[in-house]
Design an enzyme around this catalytic site. Structure first.
Site, PDB file in Angstrom:
ATOM      1  CB  ALA A   1      -0.886  -0.017   1.235  1.00  0.00           C
TER       2      ALA A   1
ATOM      3  N   GLY B   1       0.608  -4.900   0.919  1.00  0.00           N
ATOM      4  CA  GLY B   1      -0.579  -4.916   0.063  1.00  0.00           C
ATOM      5  C   GLY B   1      -0.323  -5.580  -1.279  1.00  0.00           C
TER       6      GLY B   1
ATOM      7  CD  GLU C   1      -2.253  -7.362   2.964  1.00  0.00           C
ATOM      8  OE1 GLU C   1      -1.879  -6.222   2.593  1.00  0.00           O
ATOM      9  OE2 GLU C   1      -2.767  -7.576   4.058  1.00  0.00           O
TER      10      GLU C   1
ATOM     11  CD  GLU D   1       1.559  -5.484   5.738  1.00  0.00           C
ATOM     12  OE1 GLU D   1       2.338  -6.405   6.063  1.00  0.00           O
ATOM     13  OE2 GLU D   1       0.797  -5.557   4.761  1.00  0.00           O
TER      14      GLU D   1
HETATM   15  C1  HXC Z   1       5.083   4.323  -1.377  1.00  0.00           C
HETATM   16  C2  HXC Z   1       7.004   3.336  -2.139  1.00  0.00           C
HETATM   17  C3  HXC Z   1       6.627   2.112  -1.551  1.00  0.00           C
HETATM   18  C4  HXC Z   1       5.382   2.043  -0.847  1.00  0.00           C
HETATM   19  C5  HXC Z   1       8.525   1.844  -2.507  1.00  0.00           C
HETATM   20  N1  HXC Z   1       8.174   3.119  -2.730  1.00  0.00           N
HETATM   21  N2  HXC Z   1       7.611   1.206  -1.796  1.00  0.00           N
HETATM   22  N3  HXC Z   1       6.225   4.431  -2.050  1.00  0.00           N
HETATM   23  N4  HXC Z   1       4.667   3.185  -0.777  1.00  0.00           N
HETATM   24  N5  HXC Z   1       4.941   0.926  -0.301  1.00  0.00           N
HETATM   25  C6  HXC Z   1       8.915   4.163  -3.458  1.00  0.00           C
HETATM   26  C7  HXC Z   1      10.112   4.673  -2.679  1.00  0.00           C
HETATM   27  O1  HXC Z   1       9.715   5.655  -1.759  1.00  0.00           O
HETATM   28  C8  HXC Z   1      10.962   5.229  -3.794  1.00  0.00           C
HETATM   29  O2  HXC Z   1      10.475   6.480  -4.240  1.00  0.00           O
HETATM   30  C9  HXC Z   1      10.716   4.239  -4.928  1.00  0.00           C
HETATM   31  O3  HXC Z   1       9.477   3.596  -4.622  1.00  0.00           O
HETATM   32  C10 HXC Z   1      11.800   3.191  -5.035  1.00  0.00           C
HETATM   33  O4  HXC Z   1      11.952   2.566  -3.767  1.00  0.00           O
HETATM   34  P1  HXC Z   1      13.358   2.421  -3.028  1.00  0.00           P
HETATM   35  O5  HXC Z   1      13.080   2.199  -1.587  1.00  0.00           O
HETATM   36  O6  HXC Z   1      14.251   3.551  -3.385  1.00  0.00           O
HETATM   37  O7  HXC Z   1      13.904   1.090  -3.712  1.00  0.00           O
HETATM   38  P2  HXC Z   1      14.847  -0.024  -3.078  1.00  0.00           P
HETATM   39  O8  HXC Z   1      15.958   0.609  -2.284  1.00  0.00           O
HETATM   40  O9  HXC Z   1      15.210  -0.926  -4.201  1.00  0.00           O
HETATM   41  O10 HXC Z   1      13.947  -0.819  -2.032  1.00  0.00           O
HETATM   42  C11 HXC Z   1      12.830  -1.550  -2.495  1.00  0.00           C
HETATM   43  C12 HXC Z   1      11.949  -1.941  -1.282  1.00  0.00           C
HETATM   44  C13 HXC Z   1      11.583  -0.679  -0.472  1.00  0.00           C
HETATM   45  C14 HXC Z   1      12.703  -2.957  -0.405  1.00  0.00           C
HETATM   46  C15 HXC Z   1      10.692  -2.630  -1.842  1.00  0.00           C
HETATM   47  O11 HXC Z   1      11.090   0.309  -1.374  1.00  0.00           O
HETATM   48  C16 HXC Z   1      10.571  -0.905   0.588  1.00  0.00           C
HETATM   49  O12 HXC Z   1      10.880  -1.448   1.651  1.00  0.00           O
HETATM   50  N6  HXC Z   1       9.336  -0.472   0.345  1.00  0.00           N
HETATM   51  C17 HXC Z   1       8.273  -0.555   1.309  1.00  0.00           C
HETATM   52  C18 HXC Z   1       7.774  -1.962   1.442  1.00  0.00           C
HETATM   53  C19 HXC Z   1       6.689  -2.063   2.493  1.00  0.00           C
HETATM   54  O13 HXC Z   1       6.927  -1.782   3.670  1.00  0.00           O
HETATM   55  N7  HXC Z   1       5.487  -2.430   2.070  1.00  0.00           N
HETATM   56  C20 HXC Z   1       4.366  -2.543   2.931  1.00  0.00           C
HETATM   57  C21 HXC Z   1       3.612  -1.255   2.906  1.00  0.00           C
HETATM   58  S1  HXC Z   1       2.328  -1.252   4.090  1.00  0.00           S
HETATM   59  P3  HXC Z   1      11.218   7.866  -3.892  1.00  0.00           P
HETATM   60  O14 HXC Z   1      10.449   8.880  -4.697  1.00  0.00           O
HETATM   61  O15 HXC Z   1      11.069   8.045  -2.423  1.00  0.00           O
HETATM   62  O16 HXC Z   1      12.626   7.661  -4.329  1.00  0.00           O
HETATM   63  C22 HXC Z   1       1.121  -2.125   3.421  1.00  0.00           C
HETATM   64  C23 HXC Z   1       0.035  -2.255   4.376  1.00  0.00           C
HETATM   65  C24 HXC Z   1      -1.290  -2.644   3.914  1.00  0.00           C
HETATM   66  O17 HXC Z   1       1.131  -2.584   2.332  1.00  0.00           O
HETATM   67  C25 HXC Z   1      -2.272  -2.590   5.002  1.00  0.00           C
HETATM   68  C26 HXC Z   1      -1.892  -2.176   6.381  1.00  0.00           C
HETATM   69  C27 HXC Z   1      -1.712  -0.719   6.647  1.00  0.00           C
END
Ligand code: HXC
Length: 257
Positions: A65, A108, A111, A131
């Protein structure tokens, strides 16, 4: 506003939905949710579509998400809007859904893949429910669908530690049905979709309904549900055609009715 998905017809009776927010690793914001649920609902009504593939990019199916969209929200905001409830519309799609996953399928994203009926993974795929590392918990079905898919031990491991698993571990755990080289992912997913879409449309929809019922009912209820659906297939043209074709040693020509 730019669309967050594209919709193609890569093969006969097959639709392909591709997430197109590569810069945000296909993070699922409200717009993506609205576009995917609207597109799948429309494709579901199309009698010429027998299977739908959902995919992302090489780097990410979806990295979760949209954290930037969620970060400023309050409890009142997310409760009032019933944040994520809109995704339930995907569960009402009766057409078989195939997730073709390469790269990250986190939070997400994992999911969304699990809302599909069949998961095909590239050998680059990474699945996880991180999460907890953000101070929240899965909110689009992760704690429920992951547990049903891979059991309590692995689901607890993933949801409590936030660790990711690779495609092969996901296959061993039963989360994905096939792992293929990344370069072959779309070809494989489209091939599977074409195969499913070539089957009797009512039979394929009934299979989906019956298998999903296994997660919602007791064994006795589920067996009864299956048997009644099985009986009802004898009201279709395709049952007559499928069985006649077998007897006559020729391929069936299904009318999808
Ligand atoms: C918004 C995101 C994002 C996300 C990545 N990006 N994941 N933006 N929401 N979930 C954006 C980053 O901010 C960045 O943009 C660009 O995508 C590239 O990501 P990087 O982090 O620079 O890439 P990398 O170093 O290769 O790392 C990849 C990654 C990391 C390991 C996937 O991006 C990451 O950990 N993302 C979050 C994963 C996560 O926690 N997902 C769960 C979300 S919560 P910018 O512009 O900043 O450079 C969820 C909950 C659902 O899904 C329901 C409960 C609330």
């Amino acid at each position: 506003m730019t669309d967050t998905i594209t919709i193609d017809r890569p093969a006969d009776r097959v639709a392909l939905i591709t997430l197109t927010r590569p810069k945000a690793l296909n993070a699922l914001n409200l717009q993506v949710m609205r576009e995917i649920t609207a597109a799948t609902a429309e494709l579901d009504r199309d009698p010429d579509i027998g299977a739908i593939v959902i995919t992302g990019s090489e780097r990410a199916f979806a990295a979760g998400a949209d954290i930037k969209e969620m970060a400023p929200q309050t409890f009142s905001d997310v409760y009032a809007a019933d944040w994520f409830a809109g995704w339930d519309a995907l569960s009402r799609v009766r057409t078989p859904l195939i997730a073709a996953v390469a790269g990250y399928a986190l939070g997400g994203g994992c999911e969304l893949a699990m809302m599909c009926d069949l998961l095909i993974a590239a050998d680059t795929a990474k699945f996880g429910q991180p999460e907890i590392t953000l101070g929240v918990i899965p909110g689009m079905g992760g704690s429920q669908r992951l547990t049903r898919a891979i059991g309590k031990a692995k689901a607890m491991d993933l949801c409590l530690t936030g660790r990711t698993i690779d495609a092969h571990e996901a296959e061993r755990a039963g989360l994905v049905s096939r792992v293929v080289p990344a370069a072959a992912l779309l070809e494989e997913a489209t091939g599977v979709a074409t195969k499913i879409a070539s089957m009797s449309r009512p039979a394929a929809r009934m299979v989906k309904e019956a298998v999903n019922r296994a997660f919602e009912s007791s064994l006795t209820e589920g067996l009864l549900f299956e048997r009644r659906l099985f009986h009802s297939t004898f009201a279709t043209h395709d049952q007559k055609e499928g069985m006649a074709a077998f007897t006559e040693k020729r391929p069936p020509t299904f009318r999808h009715a």
